[in-house]
Design a protein around this motif. Structure first.
Motif, mmCIF file in Angstrom:
data_model
loop_
_atom_site.group_PDB
_atom_site.id
_atom_site.type_symbol
_atom_site.label_atom_id
_atom_site.label_comp_id
_atom_site.label_asym_id
_atom_site.label_seq_id
_atom_site.Cartn_x
_atom_site.Cartn_y
_atom_site.Cartn_z
ATOM 1 N N ASN A 13 1.394 47.730 47.483
ATOM 2 C CA ASN A 13 0.249 48.419 48.101
ATOM 3 C C ASN A 13 -0.053 47.694 49.398
ATOM 4 O OD1 ASN A 13 -0.345 50.260 45.943
ATOM 5 N ND2 ASN A 13 -1.140 48.497 44.805
ATOM 6 N N TYR A 15 -2.957 47.620 52.712
ATOM 7 C CA TYR A 15 -4.254 48.103 53.221
ATOM 8 C C TYR A 15 -4.467 47.694 54.670
ATOM 9 C CZ TYR A 15 -5.260 48.437 48.209
ATOM 10 O OH TYR A 15 -5.220 48.717 46.871
ATOM 11 N N LYS A 18 -10.026 48.990 54.590
ATOM 12 C CA LYS A 18 -10.196 49.693 53.311
ATOM 13 C C LYS A 18 -9.160 50.797 53.120
ATOM 14 C CE LYS A 18 -15.087 48.770 52.580
ATOM 15 N NZ LYS A 18 -16.447 49.296 52.669
ATOM 16 N N LYS A 20 -5.893 52.517 52.399
ATOM 17 C CA LYS A 20 -4.664 52.177 51.669
ATOM 18 C C LYS A 20 -3.508 52.939 52.319
ATOM 19 C CE LYS A 20 -3.350 51.612 46.829
ATOM 20 N NZ LYS A 20 -3.682 52.013 45.457
ATOM 21 N N GLU A 23 1.149 53.019 48.859
ATOM 22 C CA GLU A 23 0.687 53.081 47.484
ATOM 23 C C GLU A 23 1.855 52.970 46.509
ATOM 24 O OE1 GLU A 23 -2.089 56.301 47.169
ATOM 25 O OE2 GLU A 23 -2.105 56.126 44.998
ATOM 26 N N GLU A 65 -0.513 43.948 48.354
ATOM 27 C CA GLU A 65 -0.441 43.709 46.899
ATOM 28 C C GLU A 65 0.958 44.062 46.430
ATOM 29 O OE1 GLU A 65 -5.023 45.184 45.948
ATOM 30 O OE2 GLU A 65 -3.307 46.407 45.339
#
Lengths: 253, 230
Positions: A13, A15, A18, A20, A23, A65
């Motif tokens: 993930n 960003y 905020k 994204k 995904e 992430e």
């Protein structure tokens, strides 16, 4: 090791603040293959490409992430030296960006940054890189002239030589031919075919025809998701998903 | 605004359907001419072939233009390739209709042979195969395309029956030499007609294979297909 994947992304993930932008991206990139990333503007393909050598680290407010592994090693691990990572994972950009220096110094730049001072080594590595980027024959007699005197296509091959001089494993290409005429584009595409014998290449392109011509594997991104990945011939003749079919046949939206 | 590419694809499809309609009519007329010994109708089939040939050229021209200028992908690419192949099959089916018409003109010069029921059935099966092939293309129906293979086996069976009847007829015919020669000639010409029909059935089966390629991206050529699927 020969058959082990060169790069893997697992549940990645990404960003921008905020927003994204990527995904749950999971993909395996095999060594000595060309992987093309396609999709409409804003789909996340360039963002994903820049995650592969942590170029996004330079943009404030971004966050990652999941994990990306190069030869099994987590490139976002805190012990990783980013400069060393970018030496192993080189990058070529959309617009040729030679430095206002001689042709020789452009290619030698990365080597000098990496501490190489020996003139013989520098000369050999520059020549090797210019040969690998199929530019040597065109510039060998004016190696000490300004790189800005080269044509757009030659400048782009010079940038490829600059990336190759530090002997990376992986070459990331972000629309490397979009600013070039058809003949210069063809040279870059032929070069990509040659280079995959020694490097793993990942290319972002807006031209589906280019993806079809140069890549072994094509990955289709849409709205931050990886929709379909497959063997290029299969993806362009019989894609598994309707969304992919709609995009490649121009029936989107 | 409709995309220029889509409009040209539609143009390609309409040209092929026009060609399919003319080919179907050619087979219909040729078999009618044979059954009714109608020389005028046979002549019309021969003269009408040029129109089918012209449409085949037009299909090739549109397809080439689309391939060269639009770099089609996926289903569009398969559709264009499939269309050129189908037009080739249609052109050859129309040639079989011309061949039937030419044999019919010969047969009309001589007294008729005895009625051959297997020939009537062969004509019906082949007409139905052509109809199924064209419908499978229009409806993009792979099951119908696959069904053509079963129908082809039936057409082959009737072709063999026609051959057996006519060989028996030649062997058993009158001993008077002149009559026997005429009888053999009529029989051979009629056998050729049955062969033309059988060939038209084969070509219709090929059309079904091209439809399966367009719709499902599968190649069923030279492969056994499980008929239970239908």
């Amino acid at each position: 090791m020969e058959n082990a994947p060169k790069l893997t992304a697992r549940q990645l993930n990404f960003y921008y603040g905020k927003f994204k932008a990527l995904e749950e991206i999971s993909i395996t990139i095999n060594r000595n293959q060309v992987t093309a990333l396609i999709g409409p503007s804003g789909c996340g393909k360039s963002t994903f490409l820049r995650c592969l050598n942590r170029m996004n680290d330079l943009i404030p407010g971004t966050r990652v992430e999941g994990d990306i592994r190069l030869d099994g090693e987590d490139i976002y691990d805190s012990n990783i030296d980013v400069v060393s990572l970018r030496r192993r994972v080189g990058m070529v950009f959309q617009k040729p960006n030679p430095f206002p220096k001689t042709i020789f110094e452009n290619v030698a730049y990365g080597l000098r940054v990496n501490g190489i001072k020996d003139k013989k080594i520098l000369k050999d590595r520059v020549e090797k890189a210019l040969k690998q980027s199929a530019l040597w024959d065109e510039v060998k007699n004016r190696i000490n002239e300004s790189a800005l005197g080269l044509s757009g296509g030659q400048q782009q091959r010079l940038c490829i030589a600059r990336a190759l001089a530090v002997e990376p494993d992986v070459l990331l290409m972000d629309e490397p031919a979009s600013a070039l005429d058809p003949i210069a584009t063809q040279k870059i595409e032929d070069l990509i075919h040659e280079l995959k014998n020694n490097f793993t290449i990942i290319i972002v392109t807006h031209s589906m025809q280019q993806a079809a011509r140069v890549s072994d594997i094509t990955a289709f991104f849409y709205m931050g998701k990886l929709i379909e990945t497959g063997d290029t011939e299969t993806l362009f003749t019989r894609p598994a998903l309707k969304q992919t079919e709609d995009y490649i046949t121009g029936r989107f939206g | 605004m409709e995309r220029h590419f889509i409009k040209t694809l539609d143009d390609l499809k309409m040209t092929l359907l026009n060609m399919a309609a003319l080919t179907q009519r050619a087979i219909e007329k040729a078999t009618q001419a044979y059954l009714n010994r109608d020389e005028g109708l046979a002549q019309a089939v021969i003269e009408g072939d040029r129109e089918v040939n012209n449409l085949e050229l037009k299909v090739d021209q549109i397809a080439l233009k689309l391939l060269a200028l639009e770099q089609p992908m996926a289903r569009d690419l398969r559709f264009i390739l499939g269309t050129t192949k189908i037009s080739n099959e249609l052109e050859r089916i129309a040639d079989q209709a011309v061949n039937i018409a030419e044999r019919t003109l010969f047969l009309c010069q001589h007294p008729p042979l005895d009625h051959i029921p297997a020939m009537d059935r062969l004509i019906e099966v082949v007409k139905s195969m052509l109809d199924t092939a064209i419908t499978s293309f229009v409806e993009e129906n792979t099951q119908k395309a696959i069904k053509l293979r079963q129908m082809d086996d039936i057409a082959d069976k009737y072709t063999l029956e026609v051959l057996q009847v006519l060989i028996a007829n030649m062997v058993q015919s009158t001993p008077a030499t002149e009559k026997r020669i005429v009888n053999a000639r009529r029989s051979v010409q009629t056998i050729i007609i049955s062969r033309c029909l059988e060939r038209a059935g084969d070509l219709a089966t090929n059309i079904g294979e091209h439809v399966a390629f367009i719709v499902e991206a599968i190649n069923i050529k030279h492969q056994k297909v499980d008929f239970d699927q239908s």
